[in-house]
Design a protein around this motif. Structure first.
Motif, PDB file in Angstrom:
ATOM      1  N   PRO A 251      -4.122   0.034   3.373  1.00 18.55           N
ATOM      2  CA  PRO A 251      -4.343  -1.414   3.489  1.00 18.55           C
ATOM      3  C   PRO A 251      -5.816  -1.789   3.357  1.00 18.55           C
ATOM      4  O   PRO A 251      -6.146  -2.835   2.782  1.00 18.55           O
ATOM      5  N   LEU A 252      -6.711  -0.944   3.878  1.00 20.82           N
ATOM      6  CA  LEU A 252      -8.130  -1.227   3.769  1.00 20.82           C
ATOM      7  C   LEU A 252      -8.585  -1.217   2.309  1.00 20.82           C
ATOM      8  O   LEU A 252      -9.411  -2.043   1.894  1.00 20.82           O
ATOM      9  N   HIS A 253      -8.033  -0.282   1.516  1.00 18.16           N
ATOM     10  CA  HIS A 253      -8.363  -0.232   0.095  1.00 18.16           C
ATOM     11  C   HIS A 253      -7.960  -1.536  -0.595  1.00 18.16           C
ATOM     12  O   HIS A 253      -8.698  -2.055  -1.444  1.00 18.16           O
TER      13      HIS A 253
ATOM     14  N   ALA B  27      -6.359   1.411   9.411  1.00 18.64           N
ATOM     15  CA  ALA B  27      -6.230   0.682   8.142  1.00 18.64           C
ATOM     16  C   ALA B  27      -6.559   1.535   6.927  1.00 18.64           C
ATOM     17  O   ALA B  27      -6.180   1.180   5.798  1.00 18.64           O
ATOM     18  N   ASN B  28      -7.237   2.670   7.129  1.00 17.87           N
ATOM     19  CA  ASN B  28      -7.603   3.525   5.986  1.00 17.87           C
ATOM     20  C   ASN B  28      -6.595   4.639   5.738  1.00 17.87           C
ATOM     21  O   ASN B  28      -6.823   5.518   4.898  1.00 17.87           O
ATOM     22  N   ASP B  29      -5.491   4.609   6.481  1.00  8.73           N
ATOM     23  CA  ASP B  29      -4.453   5.648   6.355  1.00  8.73           C
ATOM     24  C   ASP B  29      -3.377   5.176   5.382  1.00  8.73           C
ATOM     25  O   ASP B  29      -2.707   4.169   5.621  1.00  8.73           O
ATOM     26  N   HIS B  30      -3.205   5.920   4.270  1.00  8.71           N
ATOM     27  CA  HIS B  30      -2.221   5.521   3.253  1.00  8.71           C
ATOM     28  C   HIS B  30      -0.947   6.350   3.325  1.00  8.71           C
ATOM     29  O   HIS B  30      -0.048   6.188   2.486  1.00  8.71           O
TER      30      HIS B  30
ATOM     31  N   GLY C 274       0.808  -1.206   0.000  1.00 10.30           N
ATOM     32  CA  GLY C 274       0.000   0.000   0.000  1.00 10.30           C
ATOM     33  C   GLY C 274       0.843   1.259   0.000  1.00 10.30           C
ATOM     34  O   GLY C 274       0.518   2.242  -0.692  1.00 10.30           O
ATOM     35  N   TYR C 275       1.941   1.269   0.751  1.00  7.66           N
ATOM     36  CA  TYR C 275       2.813   2.447   0.798  1.00  7.66           C
ATOM     37  C   TYR C 275       3.462   2.689  -0.568  1.00  7.66           C
ATOM     38  O   TYR C 275       3.579   3.836  -1.030  1.00  7.66           O
ATOM     39  N   ARG C 276       3.844   1.597  -1.237  1.00 10.68           N
ATOM     40  CA  ARG C 276       4.468   1.750  -2.556  1.00 10.68           C
ATOM     41  C   ARG C 276       3.482   2.277  -3.588  1.00 10.68           C
ATOM     42  O   ARG C 276       3.843   3.069  -4.460  1.00 10.68           O
ATOM     43  N   LEU C 277       2.198   1.877  -3.485  1.00  8.27           N
ATOM     44  CA  LEU C 277       1.180   2.285  -4.465  1.00  8.27           C
ATOM     45  C   LEU C 277       0.406   3.528  -4.035  1.00  8.27           C
ATOM     46  O   LEU C 277      -0.415   4.051  -4.809  1.00  8.27           O
ATOM     47  N   GLY C 278       0.637   3.997  -2.809  1.00  7.73           N
ATOM     48  CA  GLY C 278      -0.123   5.137  -2.323  1.00  7.73           C
ATOM     49  C   GLY C 278      -1.557   4.780  -1.973  1.00  7.73           C
ATOM     50  O   GLY C 278      -2.456   5.627  -2.054  1.00  7.73           O
ATOM     51  N   LEU C 279      -1.792   3.523  -1.582  1.00  9.72           N
ATOM     52  CA  LEU C 279      -3.117   3.044  -1.235  1.00  9.72           C
ATOM     53  C   LEU C 279      -3.119   2.563   0.218  1.00  9.72           C
ATOM     54  O   LEU C 279      -2.107   2.074   0.729  1.00  9.72           O
TER      55      LEU C 279
ATOM     56  N   ARG D 136       1.369   3.281  13.991  1.00  9.94           N
ATOM     57  CA  ARG D 136       0.037   3.606  13.491  1.00  9.94           C
ATOM     58  C   ARG D 136      -0.973   3.818  14.616  1.00  9.94           C
ATOM     59  O   ARG D 136      -2.173   3.998  14.358  1.00  9.94           O
ATOM     60  N   TRP D 137      -0.526   3.763  15.863  1.00  9.98           N
ATOM     61  CA  TRP D 137      -1.455   3.978  16.964  1.00  9.98           C
ATOM     62  C   TRP D 137      -1.919   5.422  16.989  1.00  9.98           C
ATOM     63  O   TRP D 137      -1.160   6.354  16.719  1.00  9.98           O
ATOM     64  N   THR D 138      -3.178   5.620  17.333  1.00  9.51           N
ATOM     65  CA  THR D 138      -3.766   6.956  17.398  1.00  9.51           C
ATOM     66  C   THR D 138      -3.390   7.636  18.706  1.00  9.51           C
ATOM     67  O   THR D 138      -3.386   7.014  19.774  1.00  9.51           O
TER      68      THR D 138
END
Length: 601
Positions: free
Chosen positions: A21-23, A165-168, A14-19, A176-178
């Motif tokens: 994980p949820l996507h 999971a929706n954070d790209h 996802g990081y490589r594609l700019g997407l 990734r903890w809030t």
């Protein structure tokens, strides 16, 4: 990448594609229409064929490569994985011994190996880190990190498989903890601290010793061949139970650890036993410490416990010190009962006397399974052999010698044939209405009379081990009991035996005394079956009128005392000598397959 987890692959792709994980999982069809934002933790455990095919089409990976991203390959070796799989129509409930979300991590591994790809996207999050039994990185020789050094999360609760999971926008190696920070545009922000660099505070933490690293390598070795799957599965269950035993009985297992590590476990133990407001925290009794140093020390102590040659003695000591009398209601006994069918036979045999729980045939509601196959139930007499008793049990029986000989015989039969205690007693010819005589099961009476039940159990198991390799062909006592069922000396045989007595007036009285013939038959029965006179058949007595039966019953103990006393009177000494010789011959006849003559109707 080798050893990479599914969550790690999604983060890096996802990081490589700019997407996000949820996507990606939505594109693979892994989410449900009624809950499109749910990121199922069960994806880490195993992927059904349709989901695997959809992800293969999306990513170009093969089905084997996709399966290698999950924990499925260890499902049969590491029982918590199978325990965590969701049942049909039910949500997944992660086992406490599995980090589905929020695994520990090695900063040096996340930093990558220096290749161009890993410099851009970071090193992989390894599948191994989802297993609490993996607490150190053997490659970089450091303990894993349990939490983010910037925000301190997670604490004691597991998060979802992928946080936010929706954070790209986050790098795979960012936290990734809030955090509790709000802005006008966003309700919350991610911590975003880098996890691929060791902080100064982390460098000040203890370093794993050579012994710890060797132990960690041995743990990892159990997850792959050539270790047998069953051996690995039983070991991990044993390790779990031993770890819980040390935790729940702490500080009684302190001698298994060095002083510095014991201090860390002291803190963890206080946390485990007391939750909010000082209330006992039952949930943490079967939860491995998240602190990798404490966890590694506890696991190694548990491994040492399991490898002790005196494991039965040591386990008896610490459970007795912590819980008092053996009971199936202690916290550890409840946990053991939940996992006893998955642990090793050795641990089951050790745990049974301190928990009073037993493996069952056909699951819950079934009968108790046999524990030993080295000897047969028919080789055990109803009243334990005097030689066996003296060599193994006399020193720890207190003042309850008769009770111990009775109860020990029943216990040996139960170990061999399984089933209920009363079933074993009935096998030995002790009727249900007579089981009140087996009072050795009552712990309070045992303690009051100086009989230590745990010591008795150890001694009985030592005897059972001897019985598995008998020096002489064992006697089939069951055949003898069956041959003498409702047996009594017939009148001709009785007259012949009495005729051998010295000529006295008592001899002539004896010849016409049916009660004496019944008593002599009982004495012979005890010699042949090695049972007690209390359980012997008395057909002559049963045929008498009620009043006569009561008279005879009132004389039983007196007659038995005369037959069995160490200094019998002259008449009884002569009669006992004659009856003993007859009993030896009758026993040989029964063992060879002949049926004894009985009293004619």
């Amino acid at each position: 990448m080798s050893g990479e987890s599914l969550a790690s692959y999604l983060l890096r792709l996802g990081y490589r594609l700019g997407l996000s994980p949820l996507h990606l999982i939505r594109a693979a069809g892994w989410t449900k229409q009624d809950n499109p934002n749910h990121f199922p933790g069960s994806l880490l455990l195993d992927l059904p064929k349709p989901q695997t095919q959809a992800f293969a089409q999306l990513t170009g990976l093969t089905a084997r490569e996709i399966s290698a991203l999950t924990l499925a390959q260890w499902r049969d070796r590491y029982p918590p994985i199978a325990r965590s799989l969701p049942a049909q129509g039910r949500l997944m409930r992660p086992d406490p011994w599995l980090y589905v979300g929020s695994p520990r991590f090695c900063p040096s591994c996340l930093a990558g190996d220096g290749t161009a790809t890993q410099q851009l996207h970071g090193g992989p999050w390894l599948k191994l880190w989802h297993l609490p039994v993996v607490f150190a990185c053997t490659e970089h020789r450091i303990y894993l990190e349990a939490s983010c050094p910037h925000c301190g999360q997670p604490h004691d609760t597991q998060g979802p498989l992928v946080q936010r999971a929706n954070d790209h926008t986050l790098h795979p190696a960012q936290c990734r903890w809030t955090v509790d920070t709000q802005t006008q545009r966003r309700k919350s922000l991610a911590c975003a601290g880098r996890l691929d660099h060791r902080t100064a505070s982390a460098c000040d933490q203890p370093q794993p010793t050579a012994d710890i690293l060797r132990f960690q390598k041995s743990i990892r070795g159990l997850l792959k061949s050539p270790t047998r799957t069953t051996d690995a599965s039983e070991y991990f269950t044993d390790l779990r139970l031993a770890t819980a035993l040390i935790s729940t009985t702490w500080p009684h297992g302190r001698e298994l650890l060095d002083a510095d590590t014991a201090e860390r476990i002291d803190s963890n133990s206080r946390k485990m036993h007391h939750g909010p407001a000082g209330r006992p925290n039952q949930q943490l009794r079967d939860t491995p410490p998240r602190d990798p140093v404490v966890c590694g020390a506890l696991l190694m102590a548990a491994d040492r416990l399991l490898s002790r040659g005196d494991l039965p003695d040591f386990m008896s000591e610490i459970t007795r010190a912590a819980f008092g009398s053996p009971s199936s209601r202690t916290s550890w006994a409840v946990l053991y009962d939940r996992h006893k069918n998955d642990c090793s036979e050795r641990l089951r045999q050790v745990a049974e006397p301190v928990t009073r729980t037993f493996p069952l045939v056909n699951g819950r509601g079934g009968t108790r399974a046999p524990l030993r196959t080295g000897y047969q139930a028919e080789h055990i007499p109803a009243f334990l052999e005097p030689d066996w008793y003296q060599r193994y049990l006399a020193s720890c029986a207190g003042s309850e010698s008769k009770t111990v000989r009775r109860a020990s015989a029943v216990r040996l039969v139960q170990w061999a044939m399984g089933g209920a205690y009363d079933d074993a007693a009935e096998f030995l010819g002790i009727k249900p209405v007579q089981t009140h005589l087996l009072t050795g099961r009552e712990t309070r009476r045992s303690v009051r009379t100086g009989c230590n039940p745990l010591e008795l159990d150890r001694a009985l198991r030592a005897l059972a081990s001897e019985l598995q390799s008998p020096r002489q062909p064992p006697v089939d006592y069951r055949r003898r009991r069956q041959a003498l069922h409702e047996w009594v000396l017939n009148i001709d045989t009785w007259n012949d035996l009495v005729s051998k007595l010295p000529p006295t007036m008592l001899r002539y009285r004896t010849m016409t005394n049916d009660r004496k013939r019944q008593d002599a038959s009982v004495f012979i029965w005890t010699l042949i079956t090695r049972g007690e006179h209390l359980f012997a058949p008395r057909p002559l007595e049963a045929a008498q009128p009620t009043e006569i039966q009561q008279q005879w019953a009132g004389r039983r103990n007196t007659a038995w005392f005369q037959f069995s006393r160490p200094d019998p009177l002259g008449h009884y000494a002569d009669l006992r000598h004659i009856l003993s010789g007859y009993a030896q011959q009758l026993a040989r006849d029964i063992d060879s397959g002949l049926s004894p003559e009985n009293e004619p109707e």
